[in-house]
Design an enzyme around this catalytic site. Sequence first.
Site, PDB file in Angstrom:
ATOM      1  N   GLU A  37       0.880  -1.164   0.000  1.00  0.00           N
ATOM      2  CA  GLU A  37       0.000   0.000   0.000  1.00  0.00           C
ATOM      3  C   GLU A  37       0.924   1.222   0.000  1.00  0.00           C
ATOM      4  OE1 GLU A  37      -2.686   0.132   3.326  1.00  0.00           O
ATOM      5  OE2 GLU A  37      -3.511   2.046   2.666  1.00  0.00           O
ATOM      6  N   ARG A 263       4.753 -12.935   9.683  1.00  0.00           N
ATOM      7  CA  ARG A 263       5.482 -11.722   9.361  1.00  0.00           C
ATOM      8  C   ARG A 263       6.791 -11.678  10.131  1.00  0.00           C
ATOM      9  NH1 ARG A 263       1.946  -7.589   9.149  1.00  0.00           N
ATOM     10  NH2 ARG A 263       3.443  -5.942   9.538  1.00  0.00           N
ATOM     11  N   LYS A 273       4.523   0.874   9.350  1.00  0.00           N
ATOM     12  CA  LYS A 273       4.658   2.108   8.568  1.00  0.00           C
ATOM     13  C   LYS A 273       4.096   3.312   9.324  1.00  0.00           C
ATOM     14  CE  LYS A 273       3.027   0.124   4.900  1.00  0.00           C
ATOM     15  NZ  LYS A 273       2.339  -0.039   3.614  1.00  0.00           N
TER      16      LYS A 273
HETATM   17  P1  ATP Z   1       2.520  -2.034   7.985  1.00  0.00           P
HETATM   18  O1  ATP Z   1       1.979  -2.797   9.130  1.00  0.00           O
HETATM   19  O2  ATP Z   1       3.944  -1.639   8.151  1.00  0.00           O
HETATM   20  O3  ATP Z   1       1.655  -0.897   7.548  1.00  0.00           O
HETATM   21  P2  ATP Z   1       1.386  -3.532   5.877  1.00  0.00           P
HETATM   22  O4  ATP Z   1       1.257  -4.993   5.923  1.00  0.00           O
HETATM   23  O5  ATP Z   1       0.160  -2.734   6.066  1.00  0.00           O
HETATM   24  O6  ATP Z   1       2.556  -3.094   6.835  1.00  0.00           O
HETATM   25  P3  ATP Z   1       1.614  -3.333   3.055  1.00  0.00           P
HETATM   26  O7  ATP Z   1       2.139  -2.229   2.245  1.00  0.00           O
HETATM   27  O8  ATP Z   1       0.170  -3.623   2.969  1.00  0.00           O
HETATM   28  O9  ATP Z   1       2.045  -3.050   4.554  1.00  0.00           O
HETATM   29  O10 ATP Z   1       2.468  -4.647   2.818  1.00  0.00           O
HETATM   30  C1  ATP Z   1       2.833  -5.161   1.557  1.00  0.00           C
HETATM   31  C2  ATP Z   1       3.168  -6.595   1.718  1.00  0.00           C
HETATM   32  O11 ATP Z   1       4.251  -6.759   2.635  1.00  0.00           O
HETATM   33  C3  ATP Z   1       2.007  -7.375   2.266  1.00  0.00           C
HETATM   34  O12 ATP Z   1       1.886  -8.586   1.543  1.00  0.00           O
HETATM   35  C4  ATP Z   1       2.379  -7.620   3.694  1.00  0.00           C
HETATM   36  O13 ATP Z   1       1.811  -8.798   4.162  1.00  0.00           O
HETATM   37  C5  ATP Z   1       3.907  -7.675   3.631  1.00  0.00           C
HETATM   38  N1  ATP Z   1       4.505  -7.308   4.903  1.00  0.00           N
HETATM   39  C6  ATP Z   1       4.318  -6.166   5.607  1.00  0.00           C
HETATM   40  N2  ATP Z   1       4.993  -6.198   6.768  1.00  0.00           N
HETATM   41  C7  ATP Z   1       5.629  -7.392   6.816  1.00  0.00           C
HETATM   42  C8  ATP Z   1       6.472  -8.040   7.769  1.00  0.00           C
HETATM   43  N3  ATP Z   1       6.812  -7.461   8.919  1.00  0.00           N
HETATM   44  N4  ATP Z   1       6.944  -9.268   7.469  1.00  0.00           N
HETATM   45  C9  ATP Z   1       6.618  -9.855   6.306  1.00  0.00           C
HETATM   46  N5  ATP Z   1       5.823  -9.319   5.380  1.00  0.00           N
HETATM   47  C10 ATP Z   1       5.321  -8.094   5.622  1.00  0.00           C
HETATM   48 MG    MG Z   2      -1.509  -3.204   4.602  1.00  0.00          MG
END
Ligand code: ATP
Ligand code: MG
Length: 557
Positions: A37, A263, A273
């Site tokens: 995102e 994760r 983020k």
């Molecule tokens: P955040 O919690 O930092 O906002 P998010 O999951 O909302 O992270 P996205 O931009 O939606 O962030 O993530 C893109 C991809 O990266 C998704 O498939 C998500 O599952 C993966 N991802 C995000 N954080 C992690 C993590 N700590 N370990 C592994 N994969 C991750």
């Molecule tokens: Mg997300």
Amino acid sequence: MSTKPETAVAANFLRPIVQADLESGKHAKIVTRFPPEPNGYLHIGHAKSICLNFGLAKEFGGACNLRFDDTNPAKEDQEYIDAIKADVRWLGFEWAGEERYASNYFDQLHDWAVHLIKTGNAYVCDLSPEDVRAYRGSLTEAGRNSPFRDRSVEENLDLFARMKAGEFSDGARSLRAKIDMASPNINLRDPFLYRIRHAHHHQTGDKWCIYPSYDFTHGQSDAIEGVTHSICTLEFEDHRPLYEWFLANLPVPAQPRQYEFARLNLNYTITSKRKLKQLVDEKHVVGWDDPRMSTLSGYRRRGYTAASIRTFCDMVGVNRAGGVVDIGMLEFAIREDLDANAARAMCVLKPLKVVITNYPEGQVENLQLPRHPKQDMGVRELPFSRELFIDASDFEEVPPAGYKRLIPGGEVRLRGSYVIRADEAIKDADGNIIELRCSYDENTLGKNPEGRKVKGVIHWVPAAESVECEVRLYDRLFRAANPEKSEEGGSYLDNINPDSLVVLKGCRAEPSLASAAAEDRFQFEREGYFCADAKDSRAGALVFNRTVTLRDSWGGQ
Ligand code: ATP
Ligand code: MG
């Protein structure tokens, strides 16, 4: 952390699944995707997902798409899109074709929403968002049907068209799937499909004032792109039945399958983020690429290599168990890489002038030192003459036990050069040592003096030819292993390490470092691994960032 980890590749439970799908002929070619995102910069957790998705596609001759999951117009920004693309490429991966946007599919998703209305699987609901929540029930209590659940198809089509036309205000109505308000899985209790949001979108402008939910977007986007293995983190496990419900109830062109993995959680590190953005916005750090940030751009500026981050992800492996990974593992991966590949150099962080009183005035010897002990990287020239700098901490008048460096009357070897003896310490009026008078033994270049053992070796630079520089000693941004855990009422901000950055000015680098270009990496002998700062370092005003210490010295030193 005394046990040495190994850079071995840990198990990845998805690899055999993909392999079996290819062998059975279920798929001729696999397609994965990385779906960020665009509401922040990528962090080390994302690196795990990138290495996994792009890595599987690469290993099995498939394709991996980069798809921006941009269904929330409010928080997203072009700056983030550009940074994400740059970071994925820096990490060493290339997506198939152009980057994609979930917003590219808004027309199709809208038509599929209409399809669900026509098949009696969706309805326009007039409950406010708060009432929807109240009607939804809880984990222990079934939900209640919305009073608007049984509207006719015609009325639903009309209301949805008017939602799209902008007739209603934000939150006044929504489109919901008609599934099961009594389902034990809350995600199936008539989830939102579309919300009204009169907001400008970075890709679609003002075309839409209704936006699809994440759940209504993700699986269908996967289907449109022919994704075979849709890999996400475990918190989406409970969304899988909904993901499958949409695929089963819509005329989608493919049937992707969702798999979840744990994760990445790293101690001493924040990977959210939202919190990283707070650190930037509230100026606890200098920007998204501050070398203390857990962002990929931060690690890059700190001096981490893409290869070391990929190695780290391999070491972590992919499973469903989760847990917290020790940051020592990431530091191990970068040390291994830099030990093997970074040129050696000498830089004196706290210079103390040394005059070799028995060295002829005006004489200069150009010593040649290898740039690397194992790899052939050529040599660097180091002029040796009467005046040089050593580090102030390498001379002690009252040495602690076991001190192997310079003491009054004692001897030490200057790295790659001669053995010198400390004869006299010159002090200022306050008693601070400002200069050392030493003598050298001309028979000790590259060999030990006969009959004497000289244990200590210290680094040095020539006084005249060395270049002044700034050195930024970075350390972990958080002093607590779990930064989230703080004193009652506090937040992770209370765990910021006040010593995470120490700036040293007036350091002296050996002459070969004068031409260091942005991001050039070095081992400063005895000091650690450093890189020339990508933003602030220039010829004549060099700035070096400490990437990592030579050894794991957390809590020590
Ligand atoms: P955040 O919690 O930092 O906002 P998010 O999951 O909302 O992270 P996205 O931009 O939606 O962030 O993530 C893109 C991809 O990266 C998704 O498939 C998500 O599952 C993966 N991802 C995000 N954080 C992690 C993590 N700590 N370990 C592994 N994969 C991750
Ligand atoms: Mg997300």
